[in-house]
Every structure is written in structure tokens, then in C-alpha cells.
Write a protein that holds these residues in place. Structure first.
Motif, PDB file in Angstrom:
ATOM      1  N   TYR A  39       0.873  -1.208  -0.007  1.00  0.00           N
ATOM      2  CA  TYR A  39      -0.160   0.066  -0.127  1.00  0.00           C
ATOM      3  C   TYR A  39       0.819   1.287  -0.050  1.00  0.00           C
ATOM      4  CZ  TYR A  39      -3.628   3.494   1.083  1.00  0.00           C
ATOM      5  OH  TYR A  39      -4.150   4.426   0.994  1.00  0.00           O
ATOM      6  N   ASN A  40       0.445   2.381  -0.843  1.00  0.00           N
ATOM      7  CA  ASN A  40       1.310   3.365  -1.143  1.00  0.00           C
ATOM      8  C   ASN A  40       0.444   4.744  -0.410  1.00  0.00           C
ATOM      9  OD1 ASN A  40       2.709   5.789  -1.715  1.00  0.00           O
ATOM     10  ND2 ASN A  40       3.185   4.731  -3.665  1.00  0.00           N
ATOM     11  N   PHE A  41       1.072   5.217   0.732  1.00  0.00           N
ATOM     12  CA  PHE A  41       0.151   6.272   1.421  1.00  0.00           C
ATOM     13  C   PHE A  41       0.338   7.656   0.436  1.00  0.00           C
ATOM     14  CE2 PHE A  41       1.204   3.795   5.083  1.00  0.00           C
ATOM     15  CZ  PHE A  41       0.057   3.737   5.756  1.00  0.00           C
ATOM     16  N   GLY A  42       1.414   7.373  -0.572  1.00  0.00           N
ATOM     17  CA  GLY A  42       1.469   8.747  -1.024  1.00  0.00           C
ATOM     18  C   GLY A  42       2.340   9.839  -0.726  1.00  0.00           C
ATOM     19  N   THR A  43       2.222  10.929  -0.914  1.00  0.00           N
ATOM     20  CA  THR A  43       2.858  12.094  -0.029  1.00  0.00           C
ATOM     21  C   THR A  43       2.405  12.519   1.048  1.00  0.00           C
ATOM     22  OG1 THR A  43       3.857  12.898  -2.211  1.00  0.00           O
ATOM     23  CG2 THR A  43       3.871  14.139  -0.651  1.00  0.00           C
ATOM     24  N   ILE A  44       3.301  12.373   2.324  1.00  0.00           N
ATOM     25  CA  ILE A  44       2.628  12.801   3.536  1.00  0.00           C
ATOM     26  C   ILE A  44       3.550  13.877   4.251  1.00  0.00           C
ATOM     27  CG2 ILE A  44       1.181  10.751   3.810  1.00  0.00           C
ATOM     28  CD1 ILE A  44       3.337   9.722   5.570  1.00  0.00           C
ATOM     29  N   ASN A  45       3.385  14.547   5.217  1.00  0.00           N
ATOM     30  CA  ASN A  45       4.153  15.296   5.883  1.00  0.00           C
ATOM     31  C   ASN A  45       4.824  14.634   6.951  1.00  0.00           C
ATOM     32  OD1 ASN A  45       3.712  17.690   4.098  1.00  0.00           O
ATOM     33  ND2 ASN A  45       1.720  17.998   5.358  1.00  0.00           N
ATOM     34  N   GLU A  46       6.282  14.920   7.112  1.00  0.00           N
ATOM     35  CA  GLU A  46       7.166  14.348   8.163  1.00  0.00           C
ATOM     36  C   GLU A  46       6.281  14.514   9.572  1.00  0.00           C
ATOM     37  OE1 GLU A  46      11.526  14.286  10.302  1.00  0.00           O
ATOM     38  OE2 GLU A  46      11.209  15.438   8.312  1.00  0.00           O
ATOM     39  N   GLY A  47       6.118  13.602  10.323  1.00  0.00           N
ATOM     40  CA  GLY A  47       5.460  13.760  11.649  1.00  0.00           C
ATOM     41  C   GLY A  47       3.908  13.052  11.512  1.00  0.00           C
ATOM     42  N   ASP A  48       3.278  13.086  10.291  1.00  0.00           N
ATOM     43  CA  ASP A  48       2.100  12.603  10.352  1.00  0.00           C
ATOM     44  C   ASP A  48       2.195  10.964  10.418  1.00  0.00           C
ATOM     45  OD1 ASP A  48       1.252  14.877   9.125  1.00  0.00           O
ATOM     46  OD2 ASP A  48       0.921  14.035   6.747  1.00  0.00           O
ATOM     47  N   VAL A  49       1.070  10.618  11.291  1.00  0.00           N
ATOM     48  CA  VAL A  49       0.625   9.148  11.541  1.00  0.00           C
ATOM     49  C   VAL A  49      -0.334   8.566  10.524  1.00  0.00           C
ATOM     50  CG1 VAL A  49      -0.046   7.494  13.242  1.00  0.00           C
ATOM     51  CG2 VAL A  49       1.796   9.549  14.038  1.00  0.00           C
ATOM     52  N   VAL A  50      -0.158   7.863   9.752  1.00  0.00           N
ATOM     53  CA  VAL A  50      -1.156   7.159   8.779  1.00  0.00           C
ATOM     54  C   VAL A  50      -1.418   5.685   9.109  1.00  0.00           C
ATOM     55  CG1 VAL A  50      -0.837   8.882   6.972  1.00  0.00           C
ATOM     56  CG2 VAL A  50       0.593   6.840   7.204  1.00  0.00           C
ATOM     57  N   GLU A  51      -2.515   5.263   8.636  1.00  0.00           N
ATOM     58  CA  GLU A  51      -2.892   3.779   8.914  1.00  0.00           C
ATOM     59  C   GLU A  51      -3.395   3.391   7.365  1.00  0.00           C
ATOM     60  OE1 GLU A  51      -6.049   3.876  11.974  1.00  0.00           O
ATOM     61  OE2 GLU A  51      -4.191   3.694  13.605  1.00  0.00           O
ATOM     62  N   HIS A  52      -3.071   1.887   7.630  1.00  0.00           N
ATOM     63  CA  HIS A  52      -3.818   1.081   6.406  1.00  0.00           C
ATOM     64  C   HIS A  52      -4.475  -0.216   6.758  1.00  0.00           C
ATOM     65  CE1 HIS A  52      -5.079  -0.064   2.394  1.00  0.00           C
ATOM     66  NE2 HIS A  52      -4.457  -1.089   2.611  1.00  0.00           N
ATOM     67  N   GLU A  53      -5.468  -0.477   6.472  1.00  0.00           N
ATOM     68  CA  GLU A  53      -5.946  -1.771   6.785  1.00  0.00           C
ATOM     69  C   GLU A  53      -5.865  -2.837   5.625  1.00  0.00           C
ATOM     70  OE1 GLU A  53      -9.693  -3.555   9.359  1.00  0.00           O
ATOM     71  OE2 GLU A  53     -10.118  -2.130   7.703  1.00  0.00           O
ATOM     72  N   PHE A  54      -5.134  -3.913   5.752  1.00  0.00           N
ATOM     73  CA  PHE A  54      -4.831  -4.889   4.854  1.00  0.00           C
ATOM     74  C   PHE A  54      -5.955  -5.989   5.091  1.00  0.00           C
ATOM     75  CE2 PHE A  54      -0.667  -3.052   4.688  1.00  0.00           C
ATOM     76  CZ  PHE A  54      -0.379  -3.114   3.353  1.00  0.00           C
ATOM     77  N   LEU A  55      -6.729  -6.352   4.140  1.00  0.00           N
ATOM     78  CA  LEU A  55      -7.845  -7.312   4.232  1.00  0.00           C
ATOM     79  C   LEU A  55      -7.155  -8.689   3.644  1.00  0.00           C
ATOM     80  CD1 LEU A  55     -10.572  -4.953   2.884  1.00  0.00           C
ATOM     81  CD2 LEU A  55     -10.146  -5.522   5.095  1.00  0.00           C
ATOM     82  N   PHE A  56      -7.633  -9.529   4.246  1.00  0.00           N
ATOM     83  CA  PHE A  56      -7.274 -10.810   3.680  1.00  0.00           C
ATOM     84  C   PHE A  56      -8.447 -11.940   3.982  1.00  0.00           C
ATOM     85  CE2 PHE A  56      -5.883 -10.826   7.847  1.00  0.00           C
ATOM     86  CZ  PHE A  56      -6.270 -11.875   8.642  1.00  0.00           C
ATOM     87  N   LYS A  57      -8.267 -12.982   3.247  1.00  0.00           N
ATOM     88  CA  LYS A  57      -9.492 -14.182   3.469  1.00  0.00           C
ATOM     89  C   LYS A  57      -8.734 -15.583   3.519  1.00  0.00           C
ATOM     90  CE  LYS A  57     -13.331 -16.047   1.355  1.00  0.00           C
ATOM     91  NZ  LYS A  57     -14.476 -15.728   0.203  1.00  0.00           N
ATOM     92  N   ASN A  58      -9.189 -16.286   4.474  1.00  0.00           N
ATOM     93  CA  ASN A  58      -8.559 -17.547   4.554  1.00  0.00           C
ATOM     94  C   ASN A  58      -9.281 -18.347   3.519  1.00  0.00           C
ATOM     95  OD1 ASN A  58      -7.488 -20.154   5.184  1.00  0.00           O
ATOM     96  ND2 ASN A  58      -8.650 -20.302   7.142  1.00  0.00           N
ATOM     97  N   THR A  59      -8.474 -18.930   2.600  1.00  0.00           N
ATOM     98  CA  THR A  59      -9.053 -19.651   1.358  1.00  0.00           C
ATOM     99  C   THR A  59      -8.359 -21.090   1.456  1.00  0.00           C
ATOM    100  OG1 THR A  59      -7.207 -18.977  -0.009  1.00  0.00           O
ATOM    101  CG2 THR A  59      -9.012 -17.624  -0.069  1.00  0.00           C
ATOM    102  N   GLY A  60      -7.996 -21.528   2.684  1.00  0.00           N
ATOM    103  CA  GLY A  60      -7.473 -22.774   2.986  1.00  0.00           C
ATOM    104  C   GLY A  60      -8.538 -23.596   3.407  1.00  0.00           C
ATOM    105  N   GLU A  61      -7.962 -24.674   3.942  1.00  0.00           N
ATOM    106  CA  GLU A  61      -8.925 -25.762   4.590  1.00  0.00           C
ATOM    107  C   GLU A  61      -8.693 -26.088   5.984  1.00  0.00           C
ATOM    108  OE1 GLU A  61      -8.959 -29.331   2.258  1.00  0.00           O
ATOM    109  OE2 GLU A  61      -8.610 -28.207   0.482  1.00  0.00           O
ATOM    110  N   ALA A  62      -8.274 -25.123   6.865  1.00  0.00           N
ATOM    111  CA  ALA A  62      -7.783 -25.210   8.100  1.00  0.00           C
ATOM    112  C   ALA A  62      -7.961 -23.647   8.604  1.00  0.00           C
ATOM    113  CB  ALA A  62      -6.721 -25.851   8.327  1.00  0.00           C
ATOM    114  N   PRO A  63      -8.241 -23.586   9.918  1.00  0.00           N
ATOM    115  CA  PRO A  63      -8.401 -22.244  10.797  1.00  0.00           C
ATOM    116  C   PRO A  63      -6.843 -21.591  10.588  1.00  0.00           C
ATOM    117  CG  PRO A  63      -9.213 -23.993  12.033  1.00  0.00           C
ATOM    118  CD  PRO A  63      -8.600 -24.833  10.941  1.00  0.00           C
ATOM    119  N   LEU A  64      -6.869 -20.285  10.262  1.00  0.00           N
ATOM    120  CA  LEU A  64      -5.531 -19.508  10.289  1.00  0.00           C
ATOM    121  C   LEU A  64      -5.394 -18.804  11.469  1.00  0.00           C
ATOM    122  CD1 LEU A  64      -3.527 -18.087   8.140  1.00  0.00           C
ATOM    123  CD2 LEU A  64      -5.375 -16.373   7.942  1.00  0.00           C
ATOM    124  N   VAL A  65      -4.159 -18.982  12.029  1.00  0.00           N
ATOM    125  CA  VAL A  65      -3.685 -18.438  13.037  1.00  0.00           C
ATOM    126  C   VAL A  65      -2.608 -17.257  12.815  1.00  0.00           C
ATOM    127  CG1 VAL A  65      -3.054 -18.433  15.405  1.00  0.00           C
ATOM    128  CG2 VAL A  65      -4.216 -20.044  14.454  1.00  0.00           C
TER     129      VAL A  65
END
Length: 154
Positions: free
Chosen positions: A56-82
Motif C-alpha cells: 500500500y502506498n500512502f502517497g506524499t505525506i508530511n514528516e510527523g504524520d501518522v497514517v494507517e492502512h487496513e490490509f484485508l485477507f481471506k482464509n482460502t485454505g482448509e484449516a483455521p488460520l492463526v
């Protein structure tokens, strides 16, 4: 004489090894082989962590900024993901995730917070996720072009 003794010892050693092997084979129970095969089949059913994006690219931000991004995923396997752990490549990158297992077919997320204080110019940070997937580790990246404080407002 030495050849004869060596030959006799070799024969005795061979016979002893052969008899031990035969006894071991006789001790194997067919039902245990079936149980082991069933267990091995289950062991190959692993979770798969499928991300909608891994960078994920936050683009141009100012020094001192605190930014967040939420990465989404799916368990496409056959067992619980930990997710066992997740670590940023430096203290400025902090991930947060659920400690609950993600069941097959279910989705989850991992929140990444990047603090750009003291991090001017182009930044690329890596998040290493330790999981129970076949690979054992998943990698995410965040990027930002951080405008240095001395350039802000010039």
C-alpha cells in the motif's frame, strides 16, 4: 584365518539385522497404518492467507504524520488460520491484528500504522506476519514519500 572370522562376523551381523527387521514388520498393525494415513491427510490441509493487496502506498505525506492502512485477507485454505505474530521492519511501523483463528472461508484484517516522524523522503517498510500457513511467513509493505519538516510550508 582373518578372512574366515570376518566372513563369519559379517554373516552373523547380516542375519541379526534381517531378523530384527522381520520382527519390526510383524509388529506393524494395519489399523495403525490407516490412522497414520488419515492423520497425514489432515496435516496437508492448511490455511491460505489470501490478501486483496500486499503493498500500500500512502502517497506524499508530511514528516510527523501518522497514517494507517487496513490490509484485508481471506482464509482460502482448509484449516483455521492463526496469526502468531506480526512485526514491522522498524519501530515506526506497528501492526495490529486479531488473535482469534480465522476459519476457512472467513475474512480478517491487519491494521498497519506508520509514524513518519524522523523518516523524511521515500520510505518503504515491511511487515512480516508469522502464521500457520505452508510458507509460515507472509510479507506486506507500506510506502510513503515523506516531505521533510524543513520543506513543509516553504
Amino acid at each position: 584365518m582373518k578372512k574366515e572370522i570376518l566372513m563369519i562376523l559379517s554373516t552373523v551381523l547380516f542375519m541379526t539385522t534381517l531378523s530384527c527387521t522381520q520382527k519390526a514388520v510383524e509388529k506393524v498393525k494395519p489399523e495403525n497404518v490407516a490412522i497414520a494415513a488419515k492423520h497425514d491427510t489432515k496435516a496437508t490441509k492448511l490455511p491460505i492467507m489470501s490478501f486483496s493487496e500486499t503493498t500500500y502506498n500512502f502517497g506524499t505525506i508530511n514528516e510527523g504524520d501518522v497514517v494507517e492502512h487496513e490490509f484485508l485477507f481471506k482464509n482460502t485454505g482448509e484449516a483455521p488460520l492463526v496469526i502468531i505474530s506480526a512485526k514491522g521492519s522498524c519501530g515506526c511501523t506497528v501492526p495490529k491484528w486479531s488473535t482469534e483463528p480465522i476459519q476457512p472461508g472467513e475474512s480478517g484484517s491487519l491494521l498497519v500504522r506508520f509514524n513518519s516522524s524522523g523518516k523524511p523522503n521515500m520510505q518503504t517498510k515491511q511487515i512480516t506476519i508469522t502464521t500457520n500457513t505452508e510458507k509460515g511467513k507472509e510479507i506486506l509493505k507500506v510506502k510513503a514519500n515523506v516531505t521533510p519538516k524543513s520543506s513543509i510550508g516553504s
